[in-house]
Design a protein around this motif. Structure first.
Motif, PDB file in Angstrom:
ATOM      1  N   MET A   1       0.846  -1.180   0.000  1.00  0.00           N
ATOM      2  CA  MET A   1       0.000   0.000   0.000  1.00  0.00           C
ATOM      3  C   MET A   1       0.885   1.235   0.000  1.00  0.00           C
ATOM      4  SD  MET A   1      -2.858   0.953   2.729  1.00  0.00           S
ATOM      5  CE  MET A   1      -2.592   2.510   3.502  1.00  0.00           C
ATOM      6  N   SER A   2       0.750   2.104  -0.967  1.00  0.00           N
ATOM      7  CA  SER A   2       1.606   3.283  -1.054  1.00  0.00           C
ATOM      8  C   SER A   2       0.962   4.514  -0.430  1.00  0.00           C
ATOM      9  CB  SER A   2       1.958   3.566  -2.519  1.00  0.00           C
ATOM     10  OG  SER A   2       0.770   3.789  -3.251  1.00  0.00           O
ATOM     11  N   ASP A   3      -0.354   4.594  -0.405  1.00  0.00           N
ATOM     12  CA  ASP A   3      -1.031   5.760   0.159  1.00  0.00           C
ATOM     13  C   ASP A   3      -1.106   5.617   1.674  1.00  0.00           C
ATOM     14  OD1 ASP A   3      -2.660   7.832   0.880  1.00  0.00           O
ATOM     15  OD2 ASP A   3      -4.238   7.367  -0.556  1.00  0.00           O
ATOM     16  N   LYS A   4      -0.588   6.617   2.393  1.00  0.00           N
ATOM     17  CA  LYS A   4      -0.574   6.551   3.856  1.00  0.00           C
ATOM     18  C   LYS A   4      -1.885   7.013   4.473  1.00  0.00           C
ATOM     19  CE  LYS A   4       2.773   7.405   6.451  1.00  0.00           C
ATOM     20  NZ  LYS A   4       3.808   7.970   7.270  1.00  0.00           N
ATOM     21  N   THR A   5      -2.875   7.377   3.699  1.00  0.00           N
ATOM     22  CA  THR A   5      -4.083   7.915   4.303  1.00  0.00           C
ATOM     23  C   THR A   5      -5.303   7.017   4.157  1.00  0.00           C
ATOM     24  OG1 THR A   5      -4.592   9.178   2.312  1.00  0.00           O
ATOM     25  CG2 THR A   5      -3.328  10.302   4.011  1.00  0.00           C
ATOM     26  N   VAL A   6      -5.412   6.298   3.076  1.00  0.00           N
ATOM     27  CA  VAL A   6      -6.649   5.570   2.794  1.00  0.00           C
ATOM     28  C   VAL A   6      -6.450   4.076   3.056  1.00  0.00           C
ATOM     29  CG1 VAL A   6      -8.347   5.018   1.012  1.00  0.00           C
ATOM     30  CG2 VAL A   6      -7.274   7.262   1.035  1.00  0.00           C
ATOM     31  N   LEU A   7      -7.329   3.533   3.887  1.00  0.00           N
ATOM     32  CA  LEU A   7      -7.337   2.091   4.114  1.00  0.00           C
ATOM     33  C   LEU A   7      -8.446   1.472   3.287  1.00  0.00           C
ATOM     34  CD1 LEU A   7      -6.992   1.735   8.004  1.00  0.00           C
ATOM     35  CD2 LEU A   7      -5.261   1.260   6.291  1.00  0.00           C
ATOM     36  N   THR A   8      -8.153   0.335   2.695  1.00  0.00           N
ATOM     37  CA  THR A   8      -9.196  -0.401   2.001  1.00  0.00           C
ATOM     38  C   THR A   8     -10.067  -1.104   3.046  1.00  0.00           C
ATOM     39  OG1 THR A   8      -7.936  -2.448   1.854  1.00  0.00           O
ATOM     40  CG2 THR A   8      -7.620  -0.832   0.063  1.00  0.00           C
ATOM     41  N   PRO A   9     -11.277  -1.499   2.684  1.00  0.00           N
ATOM     42  CA  PRO A   9     -12.102  -2.258   3.638  1.00  0.00           C
ATOM     43  C   PRO A   9     -11.381  -3.519   4.133  1.00  0.00           C
ATOM     44  CG  PRO A   9     -13.455  -1.498   1.821  1.00  0.00           C
ATOM     45  CD  PRO A   9     -12.026  -1.164   1.460  1.00  0.00           C
ATOM     46  N   GLU A  10     -10.639  -4.168   3.256  1.00  0.00           N
ATOM     47  CA  GLU A  10      -9.898  -5.374   3.653  1.00  0.00           C
ATOM     48  C   GLU A  10      -8.821  -5.031   4.684  1.00  0.00           C
ATOM     49  OE1 GLU A  10      -8.482  -9.265   3.988  1.00  0.00           O
ATOM     50  OE2 GLU A  10     -10.393  -8.431   3.361  1.00  0.00           O
ATOM     51  N   GLN A  11      -8.107  -3.925   4.491  1.00  0.00           N
ATOM     52  CA  GLN A  11      -7.079  -3.527   5.456  1.00  0.00           C
ATOM     53  C   GLN A  11      -7.700  -3.179   6.812  1.00  0.00           C
ATOM     54  OE1 GLN A  11      -5.438  -0.517   2.895  1.00  0.00           O
ATOM     55  NE2 GLN A  11      -3.468  -1.576   2.850  1.00  0.00           N
ATOM     56  N   ARG A  12      -8.839  -2.525   6.791  1.00  0.00           N
ATOM     57  CA  ARG A  12      -9.538  -2.211   8.050  1.00  0.00           C
ATOM     58  C   ARG A  12      -9.920  -3.501   8.773  1.00  0.00           C
ATOM     59  NH1 ARG A  12     -11.724   3.236   7.936  1.00  0.00           N
ATOM     60  NH2 ARG A  12     -13.434   2.664   9.328  1.00  0.00           N
ATOM     61  N   ARG A  13     -10.443  -4.476   8.013  1.00  0.00           N
ATOM     62  CA  ARG A  13     -10.844  -5.754   8.598  1.00  0.00           C
ATOM     63  C   ARG A  13      -9.642  -6.460   9.206  1.00  0.00           C
ATOM     64  NH1 ARG A  13     -10.461 -10.638   8.070  1.00  0.00           N
ATOM     65  NH2 ARG A  13      -9.415 -10.648   6.066  1.00  0.00           N
ATOM     66  N   GLY A  70       3.016  -0.863  22.749  1.00  0.00           N
ATOM     67  CA  GLY A  70       2.835  -0.116  21.510  1.00  0.00           C
ATOM     68  C   GLY A  70       3.879  -0.446  20.459  1.00  0.00           C
ATOM     69  N   VAL A  71       5.127  -0.632  20.886  1.00  0.00           N
ATOM     70  CA  VAL A  71       6.186  -1.029  19.937  1.00  0.00           C
ATOM     71  C   VAL A  71       5.795  -2.350  19.288  1.00  0.00           C
ATOM     72  CG1 VAL A  71       8.590  -1.794  19.748  1.00  0.00           C
ATOM     73  CG2 VAL A  71       8.042   0.268  21.072  1.00  0.00           C
ATOM     74  N   TRP A  72       5.360  -3.282  20.109  1.00  0.00           N
ATOM     75  CA  TRP A  72       4.932  -4.595  19.593  1.00  0.00           C
ATOM     76  C   TRP A  72       3.724  -4.454  18.667  1.00  0.00           C
ATOM     77  CZ3 TRP A  72       0.114  -6.671  21.065  1.00  0.00           C
ATOM     78  CH2 TRP A  72      -0.149  -7.959  20.571  1.00  0.00           C
ATOM     79  N   ALA A  73       2.664  -3.797  19.151  1.00  0.00           N
ATOM     80  CA  ALA A  73       1.409  -3.712  18.397  1.00  0.00           C
ATOM     81  C   ALA A  73       1.580  -2.932  17.102  1.00  0.00           C
ATOM     82  CB  ALA A  73       0.320  -3.067  19.260  1.00  0.00           C
ATOM     83  N   CYS A  74       2.251  -1.801  17.157  1.00  0.00           N
ATOM     84  CA  CYS A  74       2.423  -0.973  15.946  1.00  0.00           C
ATOM     85  C   CYS A  74       3.349  -1.650  14.943  1.00  0.00           C
ATOM     86  CB  CYS A  74       2.924   0.420  16.321  1.00  0.00           C
ATOM     87  SG  CYS A  74       1.672   1.385  17.199  1.00  0.00           S
ATOM     88  N   GLY A  75       4.324  -2.418  15.434  1.00  0.00           N
ATOM     89  CA  GLY A  75       5.182  -3.176  14.526  1.00  0.00           C
ATOM     90  C   GLY A  75       4.393  -4.208  13.749  1.00  0.00           C
ATOM     91  N   ILE A  76       3.552  -4.952  14.452  1.00  0.00           N
ATOM     92  CA  ILE A  76       2.719  -5.966  13.790  1.00  0.00           C
ATOM     93  C   ILE A  76       1.716  -5.311  12.849  1.00  0.00           C
ATOM     94  CG2 ILE A  76       0.878  -7.669  14.194  1.00  0.00           C
ATOM     95  CD1 ILE A  76       2.437  -8.515  16.716  1.00  0.00           C
ATOM     96  N   ALA A  77       1.029  -4.273  13.327  1.00  0.00           N
ATOM     97  CA  ALA A  77       0.016  -3.608  12.490  1.00  0.00           C
ATOM     98  C   ALA A  77       0.647  -2.996  11.245  1.00  0.00           C
ATOM     99  CB  ALA A  77      -0.713  -2.546  13.296  1.00  0.00           C
ATOM    100  N   GLY A  78       1.817  -2.411  11.379  1.00  0.00           N
ATOM    101  CA  GLY A  78       2.507  -1.842  10.224  1.00  0.00           C
ATOM    102  C   GLY A  78       2.824  -2.907   9.189  1.00  0.00           C
ATOM    103  N   ARG A  79       3.266  -4.068   9.655  1.00  0.00           N
ATOM    104  CA  ARG A  79       3.544  -5.168   8.720  1.00  0.00           C
ATOM    105  C   ARG A  79       2.261  -5.660   8.058  1.00  0.00           C
ATOM    106  NH1 ARG A  79       7.101  -6.306  12.807  1.00  0.00           N
ATOM    107  NH2 ARG A  79       5.887  -8.005  13.706  1.00  0.00           N
ATOM    108  N   LEU A  80       1.173  -5.718   8.821  1.00  0.00           N
ATOM    109  CA  LEU A  80      -0.113  -6.146   8.237  1.00  0.00           C
ATOM    110  C   LEU A  80      -0.570  -5.189   7.141  1.00  0.00           C
ATOM    111  CD1 LEU A  80      -2.126  -7.176  11.447  1.00  0.00           C
ATOM    112  CD2 LEU A  80      -1.340  -8.699   9.621  1.00  0.00           C
TER     113      LEU A  80
END
Length: 166
Positions: A1-13, A70-80
Motif C-alpha cells: 500500500m503506497s497511500d498513507k491515508t486511505v485504508l481499504t475495507p480489507e485492510q480495516r478488517r 505499543g512497539v509490539w502492536a504498531c510493529g505488527i500492524a505496520g507489517r499487516l
C-alpha cells in the motif's frame, strides 16, 4: 500500500481482526477518515481519566508498559498494512499524550486542554529531534519514539507554564 491515508475495507478488517491491530489503531479511533492523530489523542483522554488517579510511580510504570506494548502492536500492524507508520496507527498518540499530561495529573482543567494542544503541536510540527527520529526509525519503535519525544517536549512546556502561573 503506497497511500498513507486511505485504508481499504480489507485492510480495516485485517487491522481490527488482531489484538495488535485493534490496540495500534487506538481501539478504532485511528480509523477516522481525517485527522487520525487528533482523534487518537482525543480517545486517549478516556483511559487517562483513570490513569490520572494512580500514584505518580504507577502512572509512569503504566506509560512505560503502554510504550512497550505499543512497539509490539504498531510493529505488527505496520507489517499487516505494509506501511511502517500508517496514519491509522495511533497508539503512539495515546502514550505521547499521557506523557504530555504528566504535569497536570492533579492540575487545573485548562492544563489538560493546554497539554493536549501542545502535544498535537509538537507531534505535527516535529521540531528537531522529533522529525529526525520520525524519518530515521522504522517499525514499531519508529512509530512510538517520535510521539514520546513530542510528549516530553509538551510536558516540559506545560510544566514551565504551570510554574510561571503559580
Amino acid at each position: 500500500m503506497s497511500d498513507k491515508t486511505v485504508l481499504t475495507p480489507e485492510q480495516r478488517r485485517v487491522l481490527l481482526a488482531t489484538p495488535a491491530g485493534w490496540l495500534a489503531c487506538g481501539f478504532g479511533s485511528g480509523l477516522a477518515p481525517k485527522a487520525q492523530g487528533t482523534f487518537g489523542s482525543l480517545a486517549a483522554l478516556l483511559p487517562w481519566l483513570l490513569l490520572r488517579t494512580l500514584p505518580v510511580q504507577l502512572y509512569v510504570f503504566a506509560v512505560v508498559v503502554a510504550f512497550v506494548i505499543g512497539v509490539w502492536a504498531c510493529g505488527i500492524a505496520g507489517r499487516l498494512l505494509g506501511v511502517d507508520d500508517h496514519r491509522s496507527l495511533v497508539w503512539d498518540e495515546f502514550v505521547g499524550l499521557w506523557i504530555a499530561l504528566l504535569p497536570v495529573l492533579a492540575g487545573p482543567w485548562w492544563g489538560v486542554l493546554l497539554g493536549f494542544v501542545l502535544f498535537r503541536l509538537f507531534d505535527v510540527w516535529k521540531p528537531w529531534p522529533i522529525g529526525l527520529l520520525d524519518r530515521r526509525l522504522k517499525g514499531g519503535v519508529g512509530v512510538m519514539v517520535d510521539d514520546v519525544v513530542a510528549g516530553l517536549f509538551a510536558a516540559i512546556v506545560l510544566d514551565v507554564v504551570l510554574v510561571l502561573l503559580r
